[in-house]
Design an enzyme around this catalytic site. Structure first.
Site, PDB file in Angstrom:
ATOM      1  N   CYS A  41       0.835  -1.216   0.000  1.00  0.00           N
ATOM      2  CA  CYS A  41       0.000   0.000   0.000  1.00  0.00           C
ATOM      3  C   CYS A  41       0.870   1.267   0.000  1.00  0.00           C
ATOM      4  O   CYS A  41       0.725   2.141  -0.870  1.00  0.00           O
ATOM      5  CB  CYS A  41      -0.938  -0.025   1.194  1.00  0.00           C
ATOM      6  SG  CYS A  41      -0.151  -0.396   2.781  1.00  0.00           S
TER       7      CYS A  41
HETATM    8  N1  LIG Z   1      -4.120  -4.302   5.261  1.00  0.00           N
HETATM    9  C1  LIG Z   1      -3.559  -3.550   4.317  1.00  0.00           C
HETATM   10  O1  LIG Z   1      -3.654  -2.323   4.316  1.00  0.00           O
HETATM   11  C2  LIG Z   1      -2.785  -4.196   3.200  1.00  0.00           C
HETATM   12  C3  LIG Z   1      -2.437  -3.431   2.105  1.00  0.00           C
HETATM   13  C4  LIG Z   1      -1.692  -4.024   1.070  1.00  0.00           C
HETATM   14  C5  LIG Z   1      -1.310  -5.337   1.175  1.00  0.00           C
HETATM   15  N2  LIG Z   1      -1.644  -6.042   2.269  1.00  0.00           N
HETATM   16  C6  LIG Z   1      -1.202  -7.427   2.360  1.00  0.00           C
HETATM   17  O2  LIG Z   1      -2.338  -8.242   2.108  1.00  0.00           O
HETATM   18  C7  LIG Z   1      -2.263  -9.431   2.892  1.00  0.00           C
HETATM   19  C8  LIG Z   1      -3.534  -9.562   3.705  1.00  0.00           C
HETATM   20  O3  LIG Z   1      -3.635  -8.443   4.572  1.00  0.00           O
HETATM   21  P1  LIG Z   1      -4.898  -8.183   5.486  1.00  0.00           P
HETATM   22  O4  LIG Z   1      -4.700  -6.867   6.116  1.00  0.00           O
HETATM   23  O5  LIG Z   1      -6.159  -8.465   4.741  1.00  0.00           O
HETATM   24  O6  LIG Z   1      -4.677  -9.331   6.590  1.00  0.00           O
HETATM   25  P2  LIG Z   1      -5.644  -9.808   7.729  1.00  0.00           P
HETATM   26  O7  LIG Z   1      -6.775  -8.847   7.876  1.00  0.00           O
HETATM   27  O8  LIG Z   1      -4.828 -10.100   8.924  1.00  0.00           O
HETATM   28  O9  LIG Z   1      -6.248 -11.165   7.123  1.00  0.00           O
HETATM   29  C9  LIG Z   1      -5.436 -12.278   6.922  1.00  0.00           C
HETATM   30  C10 LIG Z   1      -6.292 -13.412   6.368  1.00  0.00           C
HETATM   31  O10 LIG Z   1      -5.466 -14.530   6.154  1.00  0.00           O
HETATM   32  C11 LIG Z   1      -5.999 -15.710   6.786  1.00  0.00           C
HETATM   33  N3  LIG Z   1      -4.832 -16.445   7.287  1.00  0.00           N
HETATM   34  C12 LIG Z   1      -3.930 -16.031   8.205  1.00  0.00           C
HETATM   35  N4  LIG Z   1      -2.917 -16.918   8.327  1.00  0.00           N
HETATM   36  C13 LIG Z   1      -3.190 -17.901   7.430  1.00  0.00           C
HETATM   37  C14 LIG Z   1      -2.535 -19.119   7.061  1.00  0.00           C
HETATM   38  N5  LIG Z   1      -1.361 -19.475   7.626  1.00  0.00           N
HETATM   39  N6  LIG Z   1      -3.110 -19.900   6.133  1.00  0.00           N
HETATM   40  C15 LIG Z   1      -4.295 -19.568   5.565  1.00  0.00           C
HETATM   41  N7  LIG Z   1      -4.960 -18.433   5.872  1.00  0.00           N
HETATM   42  C16 LIG Z   1      -4.415 -17.619   6.788  1.00  0.00           C
HETATM   43  C17 LIG Z   1      -6.952 -15.185   7.834  1.00  0.00           C
HETATM   44  O11 LIG Z   1      -8.089 -15.993   7.957  1.00  0.00           O
HETATM   45  P3  LIG Z   1      -8.229 -17.260   8.918  1.00  0.00           P
HETATM   46  O12 LIG Z   1      -7.249 -17.073  10.049  1.00  0.00           O
HETATM   47  O13 LIG Z   1      -9.656 -17.228   9.335  1.00  0.00           O
HETATM   48  O14 LIG Z   1      -7.898 -18.426   8.039  1.00  0.00           O
HETATM   49  C18 LIG Z   1      -7.414 -13.856   7.236  1.00  0.00           C
HETATM   50  O15 LIG Z   1      -8.528 -14.051   6.399  1.00  0.00           O
HETATM   51  C19 LIG Z   1      -1.002  -9.294   3.753  1.00  0.00           C
HETATM   52  O16 LIG Z   1       0.057  -9.985   3.172  1.00  0.00           O
HETATM   53  C20 LIG Z   1      -0.704  -7.804   3.732  1.00  0.00           C
HETATM   54  O17 LIG Z   1       0.667  -7.515   3.877  1.00  0.00           O
HETATM   55  C21 LIG Z   1      -2.390  -5.521   3.268  1.00  0.00           C
END
Ligand SMILES: NC(=O)c1ccc[n+]([C@@H]2O[C@H](COP(=O)([O-])OP(=O)(O)OC[C@H]3O[C@@H](n4cnc5c(N)ncnc54)[C@H](OP(=O)(O)O)[C@@H]3O)[C@@H](O)[C@H]2O)c1
Length: 314
Positions: free
Chosen positions: A134
């Site tokens: 981001c």
């Molecule tokens: N948040 C931001 O602003 C943003 C911006 C750009 C990129 N990103 C990237 O996008 C990705 C997701 O970010 P987010 O903010 O959406 O994260 P998040 O809200 O913490 O969600 C993570 C998701 O992954 C699942 N998960 C966690 N560990 C897992 C595993 N070992 N195996 C399978 N599923 C797993 C979780 O669901 P369950 O635990 O229910 O399975 C949850 O749905 C990250 O890599 C982050 O760096 C985030």
């Protein structure tokens, strides 16, 4: 034909927006939604726009690779994508993968998908796409049009809402610790610092901060020019670079968090050049969950599959 998508990490901050954005398109459908924590619950309990019969499932890598899917979006924390990628490589190598984490942003075998800067050509027909970070999206959008004029490093001062830290509890998404506060962190060596440096091809120094609001970020970027520049010439460069881009809004004012939050694109402005013409500033505001993540992932997927890039996004 509708693009059949598997979304792993569907209950997270970015997953939630991916469900909503894809439901808004007539040519794409999420047909399986992975969450271990919400397994068995209807997806509509989190994303009312989703298909009524879609349920969250605890999808293993083999489950994903074994489904009839055109594409998989991985919205998992950093470091978790590899088993899914390995299973797809082994069992269904033709599936398109868009990975939102930082895991493949430095991998030569993956296409880095930031269409407004690096073009659509490389993304078209790509099967492995690393979605940019981001802050890295905002910083690169602000630096790219002038990068050939910069002497030394571009300095990016970033402030983000706490949704940037995901849903796993940490001090960076602890609303009590953030209340009335601005929290600097990772002041050298943040992943997005390396990402911007690598893809822009010039050194970038990046200092991130997290604040008490939920979503949105700004990147205030400063650079020194190798020779004197005028504000008119610099501003013209941004208009030339992004004037035709539907998801970049150029403004004469200084973008603030509120301008970019809940907006699908990026807002660029605050262009300034010091009196002697040797120092320049630009500001980019965007939503870390949208242009900084989910919107860009949908753009990349649409380009890769030859679908209209901006359907449901503009
Ligand atoms: N948040 C931001 O602003 C943003 C911006 C750009 C990129 N990103 C990237 O996008 C990705 C997701 O970010 P987010 O903010 O959406 O994260 P998040 O809200 O913490 O969600 C993570 C998701 O992954 C699942 N998960 C966690 N560990 C897992 C595993 N070992 N195996 C399978 N599923 C797993 C979780 O669901 P369950 O635990 O229910 O399975 C949850 O749905 C990250 O890599 C982050 O760096 C985030």
């Amino acid at each position: 034909m509708t693009v059949r998508i598997g979304l792993v990490g569907a209950r997270g901050h970015t997953g939630r927006h991916l469900l909503r954005l894809i439901a808004g398109r007539s040519d794409m459908q999420v047909v399986c939604a992975g969450s271990r924590e919400f397994a068995g619950q209807p997806v509509t309990s989190l994303a009312p726009e989703a298909e009524p019969e879609l349920m969250f499932e605890a999808l293993t890598p083999d489950d994903v690779a074994g489904r009839t899917l055109d594409a998989v979006i991985l919205a998992l924390p950093n470091g978790a994508a590899a088993p899914y990628v390995a299973a797809i490589e082994a069992q269904a190598p033709g599936m398109v993968i868009v990975d939102l984490s930082a895991d493949y942003r430095f991998d030569e075998n993956w296409v880095y998908g930031l269409p407004e800067i690096y073009g659509r050509g490389r993304i078209t027909h790509a099967r492995r796409i690393a979605n940019p970070g981001c802050y890295a999206t905002a910083g690169q959008l602000a630096v790219a049009p002038v990068r050939d004029l910069i002497a030394g490093a571009a300095h990016v001062f970033g402030v983000s809402g706490y949704s940037g830290a995901g849903t796993t509890p940490s001090r960076k998404n602890d609303t009590e610790a953030l209340s009335g506060n601005l929290m600097p962190y990772a002041l050298t060596g943040h992943l997005h610092e390396g990402e911007m440096t690598r893809h822009l091809g010039i050194p970038v120094a990046f200092t991130p901060h997290v604040a008490a609001f939920f979503q949105g970020l700004t990147a205030t970027v400063q650079f020194e020019f190798s020779g004197p520049q005028s504000l008119e010439a610099i501003t013209e460069r941004y208009h030339t670079a992004y004037g035709d881009e539907p998801l970049v809004r150029l403004t004469d004012t200084i973008p603030e968090i509120r301008d970019g939050a809940h907006f699908n694109g990026a807002v660029l402005g605050g262009f300034a050049v010091s009196k002697e013409g040797l120092r320049g500033v630009a500001v980019c505001a965007l939503d870390n969950l949208l242009k900084g993540a989910a919107v860009q992932a949908v753009q990349n997927l649409a380009i890769a599959l030859g679908r209209p890039e901006f359907d449901g996004l503009t």
